[in-house]
Design a protein around this motif. Sequence first.
Motif, short mmCIF file in Angstrom:
data_model
loop_
_atom_site.label_atom_id
_atom_site.label_comp_id
_atom_site.label_asym_id
_atom_site.label_seq_id
_atom_site.Cartn_x
_atom_site.Cartn_y
_atom_site.Cartn_z
N THR A 1 0.83 -1.20 0.00
CA THR A 1 0.00 0.00 0.00
C THR A 1 0.86 1.26 0.00
OG1 THR A 1 -1.75 -1.16 1.18
CG2 THR A 1 -1.80 1.24 1.26
N ALA A 2 1.90 1.24 0.82
CA ALA A 2 2.79 2.41 0.88
C ALA A 2 3.46 2.65 -0.47
CB ALA A 2 3.84 2.20 1.97
N TYR A 3 3.95 1.59 -1.08
CA TYR A 3 4.58 1.75 -2.39
C TYR A 3 3.58 2.16 -3.46
CZ TYR A 3 9.03 -0.18 -0.81
OH TYR A 3 10.22 -0.37 -0.17
N ALA A 4 2.34 1.72 -3.33
CA ALA A 4 1.32 2.07 -4.32
C ALA A 4 0.92 3.53 -4.22
CB ALA A 4 0.10 1.16 -4.17
N LEU A 5 1.04 4.12 -3.05
CA LEU A 5 0.68 5.53 -2.87
C LEU A 5 1.73 6.49 -3.40
CD1 LEU A 5 -0.90 5.47 0.69
CD2 LEU A 5 -2.08 5.66 -1.50
N VAL A 6 2.96 6.01 -3.59
CA VAL A 6 4.04 6.88 -4.03
C VAL A 6 3.78 7.49 -5.42
CG1 VAL A 6 6.50 6.94 -4.65
CG2 VAL A 6 5.77 5.87 -2.52
N PRO A 7 3.37 6.72 -6.45
CA PRO A 7 3.15 7.36 -7.76
C PRO A 7 2.07 8.43 -7.73
CG PRO A 7 3.27 4.99 -8.03
CD PRO A 7 3.26 5.26 -6.56
N VAL A 8 0.98 8.18 -7.00
CA VAL A 8 -0.09 9.18 -6.93
C VAL A 8 0.42 10.42 -6.21
CG1 VAL A 8 -2.36 9.68 -5.94
CG2 VAL A 8 -1.94 7.51 -7.05
N GLY A 9 1.20 10.22 -5.15
CA GLY A 9 1.78 11.36 -4.44
C GLY A 9 2.71 12.16 -5.31
N LEU A 10 3.50 11.47 -6.12
CA LEU A 10 4.42 12.18 -7.02
C LEU A 10 3.65 12.93 -8.12
CD1 LEU A 10 7.27 9.56 -7.37
CD2 LEU A 10 7.34 11.72 -6.12
N VAL A 11 2.57 12.33 -8.61
CA VAL A 11 1.76 13.02 -9.62
C VAL A 11 1.10 14.24 -9.03
CG1 VAL A 11 -0.35 12.80 -11.00
CG2 VAL A 11 1.40 11.04 -11.12
N MET A 12 0.59 14.08 -7.82
CA MET A 12 -0.11 15.21 -7.20
C MET A 12 0.84 16.35 -6.85
SD MET A 12 -2.89 13.46 -4.75
CE MET A 12 -4.55 13.32 -5.34
N THR A 13 2.10 16.05 -6.60
CA THR A 13 3.03 17.14 -6.31
C THR A 13 3.36 17.93 -7.56
OG1 THR A 13 4.90 15.65 -6.53
CG2 THR A 13 4.06 16.05 -4.31
N ASN B 1 -1.59 25.88 -3.96
CA ASN B 1 -2.19 24.71 -4.58
C ASN B 1 -2.39 23.60 -3.53
OD1 ASN B 1 -3.09 22.79 -6.32
ND2 ASN B 1 -1.33 22.88 -7.71
N PRO B 2 -3.63 23.33 -3.14
CA PRO B 2 -3.85 22.30 -2.12
C PRO B 2 -3.54 20.89 -2.62
CG PRO B 2 -5.94 23.21 -2.87
CD PRO B 2 -4.87 24.01 -3.51
N THR B 3 -3.59 20.66 -3.92
CA THR B 3 -3.27 19.34 -4.47
C THR B 3 -1.82 18.97 -4.15
OG1 THR B 3 -4.81 19.76 -6.26
CG2 THR B 3 -3.31 17.94 -6.55
N VAL B 4 -0.94 19.94 -4.20
CA VAL B 4 0.47 19.69 -3.88
C VAL B 4 0.60 19.26 -2.43
CG1 VAL B 4 2.73 20.78 -3.66
CG2 VAL B 4 1.32 21.25 -5.64
N TRP B 5 -0.08 19.91 -1.54
CA TRP B 5 0.02 19.58 -0.13
C TRP B 5 -0.61 18.22 0.16
CZ3 TRP B 5 3.64 21.90 2.21
CH2 TRP B 5 4.00 23.18 1.83
N ILE B 6 -1.65 17.87 -0.57
CA ILE B 6 -2.23 16.52 -0.42
C ILE B 6 -1.23 15.48 -0.91
CG2 ILE B 6 -4.06 14.98 -1.24
CD1 ILE B 6 -5.91 17.43 -1.29
N GLY B 7 -0.53 15.79 -2.01
CA GLY B 7 0.49 14.87 -2.52
C GLY B 7 1.61 14.67 -1.52
N PHE B 8 2.06 15.77 -0.89
CA PHE B 8 3.09 15.64 0.15
C PHE B 8 2.55 14.85 1.34
CE2 PHE B 8 5.27 19.43 -1.76
CZ PHE B 8 6.44 18.76 -2.05
#
Length: 142
Positions: A34-46, A58-65
């Motif tokens: 799960t942790a590894y699966a969240l990394v690509p979405v987090g990187l896209v959101m940043t 940009n709140p999307t960036v902070w959600i990605g972080f």
Amino acid sequence: MLAETICSAVSAAGLGIAAVTAYRKRFMAAARITAYALVPVGLVMTGVVEWLTGIVFNPTVWIGFGLLGLAWLILATTRAVERRSLGGAGGPAKKAKAGPSSPEAVAPAASKPSLGTPTPTPAPAPADDFSDIEAILKKHGI
């Protein structure tokens, strides 16, 4: 746009694999997946370009972080739990095994440990080396 779609698909596939792994009662592995699966979405959101231009607004960036932080927290927690469970179960067996062979061990009848240079022991006579072989040969009539 294509990169975001690919990363989202990879994350969705990873979360599916994590769900199947959790269904099989392998929760530590499922949490790590799960942790590894969240990394690509987090990187896209940043978003690198968006991050340079408007990170504060940009709140999307902070959600990605936040998702990256959550992924890191899950990985750190699973590693700590795994180390604690492995250390408790394997600790006494390893210490019992390593105890007698430690270099500080002294024979019970010894008066003091010999810390100096060891004295060379005389080599056994060559006849002693072949006595077992001679006995085997005589047993077989050779």
